[in-house]
Enzyme design. Structure first.
Site, PDB file in Angstrom:
ATOM      1  N   TYR A 156     -14.502  17.768 -15.855  1.00 40.41           N
ATOM      2  CA  TYR A 156     -14.972  16.387 -15.962  1.00 40.41           C
ATOM      3  C   TYR A 156     -16.105  16.139 -14.942  1.00 40.41           C
ATOM      4  O   TYR A 156     -16.004  16.568 -13.790  1.00 40.41           O
ATOM      5  CB  TYR A 156     -13.785  15.448 -15.706  1.00 40.41           C
ATOM      6  CG  TYR A 156     -14.153  13.999 -15.578  1.00 40.41           C
ATOM      7  CD1 TYR A 156     -14.604  13.287 -16.676  1.00 40.41           C
ATOM      8  CD2 TYR A 156     -14.056  13.347 -14.358  1.00 40.41           C
ATOM      9  CE1 TYR A 156     -14.956  11.953 -16.555  1.00 40.41           C
ATOM     10  CE2 TYR A 156     -14.398  12.008 -14.237  1.00 40.41           C
ATOM     11  CZ  TYR A 156     -14.848  11.319 -15.334  1.00 40.41           C
ATOM     12  OH  TYR A 156     -15.193  10.007 -15.207  1.00 40.41           O
ATOM     13  N   ARG A 192       0.846  -1.203   0.000  1.00 39.12           N
ATOM     14  CA  ARG A 192       0.000   0.000   0.000  1.00 39.12           C
ATOM     15  C   ARG A 192       0.876   1.246   0.000  1.00 39.12           C
ATOM     16  O   ARG A 192       0.588   2.226  -0.667  1.00 39.12           O
ATOM     17  CB  ARG A 192      -0.950   0.007   1.223  1.00 39.12           C
ATOM     18  CG  ARG A 192      -1.715   1.311   1.316  1.00 39.12           C
ATOM     19  CD  ARG A 192      -2.971   1.291   2.184  1.00 39.12           C
ATOM     20  NE  ARG A 192      -2.943   0.381   3.300  1.00 39.12           N
ATOM     21  CZ  ARG A 192      -2.265   0.550   4.441  1.00 39.12           C
ATOM     22  NH1 ARG A 192      -1.530   1.650   4.611  1.00 39.12           N
ATOM     23  NH2 ARG A 192      -2.308  -0.345   5.394  1.00 39.12           N
ATOM     24  N   LYS A 212      -7.066   6.816 -19.747  1.00 38.07           N
ATOM     25  CA  LYS A 212      -7.348   7.343 -21.079  1.00 38.07           C
ATOM     26  C   LYS A 212      -6.134   7.171 -21.993  1.00 38.07           C
ATOM     27  O   LYS A 212      -5.703   6.049 -22.207  1.00 38.07           O
ATOM     28  CB  LYS A 212      -7.816   8.796 -20.944  1.00 38.07           C
ATOM     29  CG  LYS A 212      -8.836   9.027 -19.808  1.00 38.07           C
ATOM     30  CD  LYS A 212     -10.160   8.297 -20.038  1.00 38.07           C
ATOM     31  CE  LYS A 212     -11.077   8.302 -18.809  1.00 38.07           C
ATOM     32  NZ  LYS A 212     -11.354   9.589 -18.202  1.00 38.07           N
ATOM     33  N   ASP A 215      -5.513  19.192 -14.760  1.00 37.10           N
ATOM     34  CA  ASP A 215      -5.899  17.871 -15.254  1.00 37.10           C
ATOM     35  C   ASP A 215      -5.446  17.814 -16.719  1.00 37.10           C
ATOM     36  O   ASP A 215      -6.022  18.470 -17.582  1.00 37.10           O
ATOM     37  CB  ASP A 215      -7.422  17.711 -15.118  1.00 37.10           C
ATOM     38  CG  ASP A 215      -7.912  16.328 -15.554  1.00 37.10           C
ATOM     39  OD1 ASP A 215      -7.218  15.691 -16.370  1.00 37.10           O
ATOM     40  OD2 ASP A 215      -8.986  15.913 -15.102  1.00 37.10           O
TER      41      ASP A 215
HETATM   42  C1  LIG Z   1     -11.808  10.047 -16.941  1.00 38.07           C
HETATM   43  C2  LIG Z   1     -11.360  11.366 -16.462  1.00 38.07           C
HETATM   44  C3  LIG Z   1     -11.096  11.600 -15.108  1.00 38.07           C
HETATM   45  C4  LIG Z   1     -11.340  10.548 -14.028  1.00 38.07           C
HETATM   46  O1  LIG Z   1     -10.478   9.484 -14.183  1.00 38.07           O
HETATM   47  P1  LIG Z   1     -10.849   7.950 -13.765  1.00 38.07           P
HETATM   48  O2  LIG Z   1      -9.621   7.212 -14.121  1.00 38.07           O
HETATM   49  O3  LIG Z   1     -12.065   7.576 -14.572  1.00 38.07           O
HETATM   50  O4  LIG Z   1     -11.150   7.982 -12.309  1.00 38.07           O
HETATM   51  C5  LIG Z   1     -10.624  12.842 -14.741  1.00 38.07           C
HETATM   52  N1  LIG Z   1     -10.443  13.820 -15.646  1.00 38.07           N
HETATM   53  C6  LIG Z   1     -10.698  13.641 -16.959  1.00 38.07           C
HETATM   54  C7  LIG Z   1     -10.461  14.748 -17.910  1.00 38.07           C
HETATM   55  C8  LIG Z   1     -11.168  12.418 -17.407  1.00 38.07           C
HETATM   56  O5  LIG Z   1     -11.442  12.253 -18.715  1.00 38.07           O
END
Ligand SMILES: *Cc1c(COP(=O)(O)O)cnc(C)c1O
Length: 404
Positions: A113, A61, A210, A185
């Site tokens: 998001y 962890r 992604k 982000d």
């Molecule tokens: C998918 C996404 C997230 C969240 O990520 P997860 O891996 O689904 O928890 C945050 N920001 C953006 C821009 C995203 O496309």
């Protein structure tokens, strides 16, 4: 120094992105020469004496060698000193929010998001954290939203799903003057196209699910930064809360990241062609893509990014019914949430990924219920263009009819 101990990145001549994607944080296994980073499926590690772990690893962890390899790789790609990998993008955002206290305030962009919005408003707001959502393409609006208790400026660029672009360098400088941390982000752009730390941001956030993972086979997230005190603080919450990434998932992301530059080149080229074709189609009302010269922040995007990414959003004549028909009529574009994988996907954000944002907030942000979002994959562009074309023809309502 043994051969296997030689750092492949860090000091010395600066390696280029494509090279770092493959080598940063990676080394052949010192025990047997395995070229690929092993998946260390071990929850615990033998110690030489009580509280004397052999190589710094005690319990998975807290830290795990496969996760370390990924974290070091991501840090190098973003030009940061450290990375921390989490079980999802939202677990990474959660770790940032864990540092906040009742009475703290966060300025976030209004086109964020949907899951981020939900985490802020349905979890941390109840702990007494205050959030303001502003149009971050308007620098003045961000400046006016800062209060004496503002701790974070939370940005996304380009945004999901409207592909707005904000001036990271300018906004990070404004935040810095007030002692506010800027978090970006960078999921849509990836470090191949945009490096927020070099523009003055303090922390970069990723949904590795992604583009970085890139194959729609893993859910993961990360934070990357430079400040050591901040790393310690975030690593404390990672360990104390337990949202860390497991070794198998870290391995999958590591495998994906090696081809990130190759994939992004194709994603960008395909998306540009599709965006252009959409603007020329008489049944298409509006196209959102920062690579179009008509995009309101096209020049900023050209300065801030290496290319414009693989996401394209658009509105068809005929609104919601046309959008729903399109999303179920494409043959290559699969109707599914998520994005950034090698395969093309289509979705309708207002009823899918962004349904957790209240309708009036969506409207304020300019997100219409009939918006269609494409995650343009790396297939042959002519096949994708033909699919989009046939789906539009079978779903859009000619403007004359739509007006009746
Ligand atoms: C998918 C996404 C997230 C969240 O990520 P997860 O891996 O689904 O928890 C945050 N920001 C953006 C821009 C995203 O496309």
């Amino acid at each position: 120094m043994e051969q296997h101990d030689k750092p492949k990145s860090g000091k010395g001549p600066r390696l280029r992105f494509e090279t770092l994607a493959i080598h940063a944080g990676q080394q052949s296994d010192p025990n047997n020469g395995a070229v690929m980073t092993p998946v260390y499926f071990s929850s615990t590690f033998e110690q030489d004496a009580p509280a004397q772990p052999r190589q710094g690893y005690e319990y998975s962890r807290t830290s795990n060698p496969t996760r370390t390899a990924l974290q070091d790789n991501l840090a190098a790609l973003e030009g940061g000193r450290w990375g921390l990998a989490f079980g999802s993008g939202l677990a990474a955002t959660n770790a940032l929010c864990d540092r906040l206290r009742p009475g703290d305030h966060v300025v976030a962009m209004n086109d964020t998001y949907g899951g981020t919005y939900r985490l802020f408003m349905r979890v941390f707001r109840h702990y007494g954290v205050e959030f303001s959502f502003v149009d971050a393409t308007d620098t003045g609006a961000v400046e006016r939203a800062f209060k004496t208790n503002t701790r974070y400026l939370f940005l996304e660029s380009p945004t999901n799903p409207l592909l707005s672009v904000c001036d990271i360098a300018k906004l990070a400088a404004l935040a810095k003057k007030r002692g506010v941390l800027t978090i970006v982000d960078n999921t849509f752009a990836t470090p191949y196209l945009q490096r927020p730390l070099e523009l003055g941001a303090d922390v970069v956030l990723h949904s590795l699910t992604k583009y970085i993972g890139g194959h729609s086979d893993v859910v993961a997230g990360a934070l990357i930064g430079n400040d050591e005190e901040l790393r310690k603080d975030l690593a404390f919450y990672q360990n104390a809360v337990g949202g860390q990434l497991g070794p198998m998932d870290a391995f999958l992301v590591l495998r994906g990241v090696k081809t990130l530059p190759l994939r992004m080149d194709r994603h960008c080229a395909n998306a540009q062609r599709i965006a252009q074709a959409l603007t020329q189609h008489p049944l298409v009302e509006k196209v959102f893509y920062p690579g179009l010269t008509t995009h309101p922040q096209h020049e900023l995007a050209a300065r801030q990014m290496k290319a414009f990414g693989g996401m394209v959003s658009f509105e068809l004549h005929g609104g919601i019914p046309a959008a729903n028909a399109f999303a179920t009529t494409t043959e290559l574009f699969t109707l599914a949430e998520s994005l950034g994988g090698v395969e093309s996907l289509v979705e309708v954000p207002a009823s899918m990924t962004h349904a957790s944002i209240p309708a009036e907030e969506r409207k304020k942000a300019g997100l219409s219920d009939g918006l269609v979002r494409l995650s343009v994959g790396v297939e042959h562009v002519d096949d994708l263009l033909a699919d989009v074309q046939q789906a539009i023809e079978r779903s859009a309502v000619p403007a004359k009819l739509a007006a009746r």
